[in-house]
Design a protein around this motif. Structure first.
Motif, PDB file in Angstrom:
ATOM      1  N   ASP A 166      -6.721  23.344 -67.526  1.00 47.90           N
ATOM      2  CA  ASP A 166      -6.680  24.562 -66.717  1.00 47.90           C
ATOM      3  C   ASP A 166      -7.735  24.439 -65.622  1.00 47.90           C
ATOM      4  O   ASP A 166      -8.359  23.385 -65.454  1.00 47.90           O
ATOM      5  N   ASN A 167      -7.961  25.518 -64.885  1.00 46.45           N
ATOM      6  CA  ASN A 167      -8.900  25.447 -63.766  1.00 46.45           C
ATOM      7  C   ASN A 167     -10.303  25.966 -64.106  1.00 46.45           C
ATOM      8  O   ASN A 167     -11.122  26.197 -63.215  1.00 46.45           O
ATOM      9  N   LYS A 168     -10.580  26.140 -65.402  1.00 43.43           N
ATOM     10  CA  LYS A 168     -11.915  26.568 -65.812  1.00 43.43           C
ATOM     11  C   LYS A 168     -12.843  25.354 -65.900  1.00 43.43           C
ATOM     12  O   LYS A 168     -12.462  24.309 -66.435  1.00 43.43           O
ATOM     13  N   LYS A 169     -14.027  25.501 -65.368  1.00 37.20           N
ATOM     14  CA  LYS A 169     -14.964  24.382 -65.345  1.00 37.20           C
ATOM     15  C   LYS A 169     -15.445  24.045 -66.756  1.00 37.20           C
ATOM     16  O   LYS A 169     -15.664  24.920 -67.592  1.00 37.20           O
ATOM     17  N   VAL A 170     -15.599  22.736 -66.996  1.00 36.45           N
ATOM     18  CA  VAL A 170     -16.110  22.260 -68.278  1.00 36.45           C
ATOM     19  C   VAL A 170     -17.621  22.517 -68.340  1.00 36.45           C
ATOM     20  O   VAL A 170     -18.362  22.231 -67.390  1.00 36.45           O
ATOM     21  N   ILE A 171     -18.089  23.085 -69.477  1.00 40.58           N
ATOM     22  CA  ILE A 171     -19.511  23.393 -69.612  1.00 40.58           C
ATOM     23  C   ILE A 171     -20.044  22.793 -70.924  1.00 40.58           C
ATOM     24  O   ILE A 171     -19.442  22.940 -71.991  1.00 40.58           O
ATOM     25  N   ASN A 172     -21.176  22.082 -70.814  1.00 40.72           N
ATOM     26  CA  ASN A 172     -21.879  21.562 -71.993  1.00 40.72           C
ATOM     27  C   ASN A 172     -21.003  20.735 -72.924  1.00 40.72           C
ATOM     28  O   ASN A 172     -20.893  20.995 -74.123  1.00 40.72           O
ATOM     29  N   LEU A 173     -20.323  19.716 -72.330  1.00 40.88           N
ATOM     30  CA  LEU A 173     -19.514  18.838 -73.162  1.00 40.88           C
ATOM     31  C   LEU A 173     -20.063  17.405 -73.142  1.00 40.88           C
ATOM     32  O   LEU A 173     -19.336  16.450 -73.343  1.00 40.88           O
ATOM     33  N   GLY A 174     -21.309  17.249 -72.923  1.00 40.04           N
ATOM     34  CA  GLY A 174     -21.947  15.937 -73.013  1.00 40.04           C
ATOM     35  C   GLY A 174     -21.413  14.959 -71.989  1.00 40.04           C
ATOM     36  O   GLY A 174     -21.591  15.127 -70.777  1.00 40.04           O
ATOM     37  N   GLN A 175     -20.715  13.939 -72.499  1.00 39.63           N
ATOM     38  CA  GLN A 175     -20.228  12.879 -71.613  1.00 39.63           C
ATOM     39  C   GLN A 175     -19.089  13.340 -70.709  1.00 39.63           C
ATOM     40  O   GLN A 175     -18.769  12.680 -69.731  1.00 39.63           O
ATOM     41  N   ILE A 176     -18.474  14.450 -71.062  1.00 40.14           N
ATOM     42  CA  ILE A 176     -17.360  14.967 -70.243  1.00 40.14           C
ATOM     43  C   ILE A 176     -17.952  15.837 -69.144  1.00 40.14           C
ATOM     44  O   ILE A 176     -18.472  16.936 -69.395  1.00 40.14           O
ATOM     45  N   LYS A 177     -17.881  15.362 -67.913  1.00 37.17           N
ATOM     46  CA  LYS A 177     -18.541  16.040 -66.802  1.00 37.17           C
ATOM     47  C   LYS A 177     -17.678  17.120 -66.151  1.00 37.17           C
ATOM     48  O   LYS A 177     -18.206  18.103 -65.639  1.00 37.17           O
ATOM     49  N   ASP A 178     -16.380  16.911 -66.129  1.00 36.61           N
ATOM     50  CA  ASP A 178     -15.512  17.879 -65.458  1.00 36.61           C
ATOM     51  C   ASP A 178     -14.093  17.745 -66.005  1.00 36.61           C
ATOM     52  O   ASP A 178     -13.828  17.002 -66.949  1.00 36.61           O
ATOM     53  N   ASN A 179     -13.188  18.485 -65.391  1.00 34.54           N
ATOM     54  CA  ASN A 179     -11.806  18.487 -65.872  1.00 34.54           C
ATOM     55  C   ASN A 179     -11.108  17.137 -65.651  1.00 34.54           C
ATOM     56  O   ASN A 179     -10.161  16.804 -66.374  1.00 34.54           O
ATOM     57  N   TRP A 180     -11.570  16.382 -64.661  1.00 32.69           N
ATOM     58  CA  TRP A 180     -11.014  15.039 -64.489  1.00 32.69           C
ATOM     59  C   TRP A 180     -11.314  14.197 -65.733  1.00 32.69           C
ATOM     60  O   TRP A 180     -10.426  13.543 -66.296  1.00 32.69           O
ATOM     61  N   ASP A 181     -12.570  14.213 -66.122  1.00 31.50           N
ATOM     62  CA  ASP A 181     -12.945  13.452 -67.311  1.00 31.50           C
ATOM     63  C   ASP A 181     -12.161  13.926 -68.530  1.00 31.50           C
ATOM     64  O   ASP A 181     -11.644  13.110 -69.315  1.00 31.50           O
ATOM     65  N   LEU A 182     -12.068  15.235 -68.706  1.00 28.19           N
ATOM     66  CA  LEU A 182     -11.386  15.779 -69.885  1.00 28.19           C
ATOM     67  C   LEU A 182      -9.919  15.363 -69.909  1.00 28.19           C
ATOM     68  O   LEU A 182      -9.395  14.951 -70.956  1.00 28.19           O
ATOM     69  N   SER A 183      -9.241  15.449 -68.766  1.00 24.88           N
ATOM     70  CA  SER A 183      -7.809  15.110 -68.736  1.00 24.88           C
ATOM     71  C   SER A 183      -7.580  13.629 -68.991  1.00 24.88           C
ATOM     72  O   SER A 183      -6.669  13.238 -69.732  1.00 24.88           O
ATOM     73  N   VAL A 184      -8.434  12.794 -68.405  1.00 27.60           N
ATOM     74  CA  VAL A 184      -8.273  11.342 -68.585  1.00 27.60           C
ATOM     75  C   VAL A 184      -8.586  10.941 -70.028  1.00 27.60           C
ATOM     76  O   VAL A 184      -7.835  10.175 -70.663  1.00 27.60           O
ATOM     77  N   LEU A 185      -9.707  11.440 -70.582  1.00 29.76           N
ATOM     78  CA  LEU A 185     -10.114  11.042 -71.922  1.00 29.76           C
ATOM     79  C   LEU A 185      -9.130  11.528 -72.986  1.00 29.76           C
ATOM     80  O   LEU A 185      -8.894  10.841 -73.993  1.00 29.76           O
ATOM     81  N   ARG A 186      -8.539  12.703 -72.797  1.00 32.98           N
ATOM     82  CA  ARG A 186      -7.525  13.169 -73.747  1.00 32.98           C
ATOM     83  C   ARG A 186      -6.268  12.288 -73.658  1.00 32.98           C
ATOM     84  O   ARG A 186      -5.660  11.972 -74.687  1.00 32.98           O
ATOM     85  N   ALA A 187      -5.911  11.883 -72.454  1.00 35.52           N
ATOM     86  CA  ALA A 187      -4.751  11.000 -72.299  1.00 35.52           C
ATOM     87  C   ALA A 187      -5.005   9.657 -72.967  1.00 35.52           C
ATOM     88  O   ALA A 187      -4.135   9.107 -73.649  1.00 35.52           O
ATOM     89  N   THR A 188      -6.207   9.104 -72.793  1.00 39.74           N
ATOM     90  CA  THR A 188      -6.502   7.805 -73.414  1.00 39.74           C
ATOM     91  C   THR A 188      -6.625   7.932 -74.928  1.00 39.74           C
ATOM     92  O   THR A 188      -6.296   6.995 -75.668  1.00 39.74           O
ATOM     93  N   SER A 189      -7.065   9.086 -75.436  1.00 38.37           N
ATOM     94  CA  SER A 189      -7.131   9.291 -76.887  1.00 38.37           C
ATOM     95  C   SER A 189      -5.724   9.222 -77.496  1.00 38.37           C
ATOM     96  O   SER A 189      -5.507   8.579 -78.529  1.00 38.37           O
ATOM     97  N   VAL A 190      -4.771   9.896 -76.833  1.00 42.26           N
ATOM     98  CA  VAL A 190      -3.384   9.871 -77.314  1.00 42.26           C
ATOM     99  C   VAL A 190      -2.816   8.465 -77.203  1.00 42.26           C
ATOM    100  O   VAL A 190      -2.141   7.970 -78.117  1.00 42.26           O
TER     101      VAL A 190
END
Length: 282
Positions: free
Chosen positions: A200-224
């Motif tokens: 979604d368009n909410k900013k990522v907060i306090n997720l350590g190595q995950i800096k933003d939504n780009w990181d979150l979307s890519v890392l979830r895709a690679t996890s799958v």
């Protein structure tokens, strides 16, 4: 002119004879002869005049006909040149028509090949969708959907089905869904797989190595992707992992429901179309 000469000779004869004493009978005969000659001379002169007039008329008619003949020849030559030009154009046009007809037949044959390949693709895509819907039926109430877009099968899984909030680690419910998906995909080796992460368009907060939504979307895709290849043993050559962050939302609203729809993993399944690509590249 000859008639006049004759009359002169006759007159001369009369003069010569005038010196001789003629009997009345001979004299009358001579006068009769003279009258006859005069009459015949007049007739001949009239005939000569008519002949001269007819000759002049014939000369005019001949000159007129010669002019018409010359004009006809000019027209014939012009028409002959025009016919030659038209004939050349006709030959060229016929050649172009034949070439275009040949090209059209080739294109129609190629179009039929493409249509047949696309028909097979659509049939394969629909069959795959039905298999996935049956295999994943138990997860459709938990945020999983299967649909077809642009000739591809999209298996969309909401983040709550796969991940805890803000995490990139797949939970047990998510693994169960991916396991059922892998059962179908391992039986369909001619299907390419793209795993796309979306947020979604909410900013990522306090997720350590995950800096933003780009990181979150890519890392979830690679996890799958890792789970499908390492655990479910799907050939890695078939998979692609991408992250699209917040920029391809399903719902542009800002409600909790809209945001939940946008937080998802989409597994895009594409039948291999080597036949089609080879045909297009010819």
């Amino acid at each position: 002119m000859k008639v006049k000469h004759i009359l002169c000779l006759i007159s001369a004869c009369f003069v010569l004879h005038s010196c001789v004493v003629l009997s009345p009978k001979k004299y009358k005969a001579l006068l009769a002869t003279q009258d006859s000659l005069t009459t015949r001379t007049g007739t001949l002169e009239a005939q000569v005049s008519r002949l001269q007039s007819d000759t002049a008329k014939l000369h005019r008619e001949i000159a007129d006909l010669q002019g018409q003949l010359a004009a006809a020849k000019d027209s014939y030559n012009a028409l002959s040149d025009k016919y030659s030009s038209l004939n050349n154009n006709l030959t060229s046009t016929t050649s172009k028509v034949n070439q275009l007809s040949s090209d059209l037949q080739a294109r129609e044959a190629r179009l039929k090949e493409v249509e047949e390949i696309l028909r097979k693709r659509d049939a394969a895509t629909n069959a795959l969708k039905e298999k996935l819907q049956k295999a994943l039926l138990g997860f459709q109430q938990s945020g999983l959907s299967v649909d077809i877009r642009n000739g591809k099968v999209y298996v969309s899984l909401t983040d709550k089905l796969l991940f805890p909030s803000g995490s990139i680690v797949i939970d047990e419910k998510g693994k169960a869904a991916l396991k059922q998906l892998a059962v179908v995909l391992n039986k369909e080796p001619d299907i390419n797989i793209s795993v796309e992460g979306n947020t979604d368009n909410k900013k990522v907060i306090n997720l350590g190595q995950i800096k933003d939504n780009w990181d979150l979307s890519v890392l979830r895709a690679t996890s799958v992707t890792r789970y499908l290849t390492e655990v479910e043993k799907i050939d890695p050559v078939r998979l692609t992992a991408t992250g699209k962050s917040e920029f391809q939302p399903i719902d542009t609203g800002n409600t909790p429901e809209a945001l939940a729809k946008n937080r998802r993993i989409e597994i895009v399944l594409t039948p291999k179309l080597d036949e089609l690509y080879n045909l297009i590249s010819k």
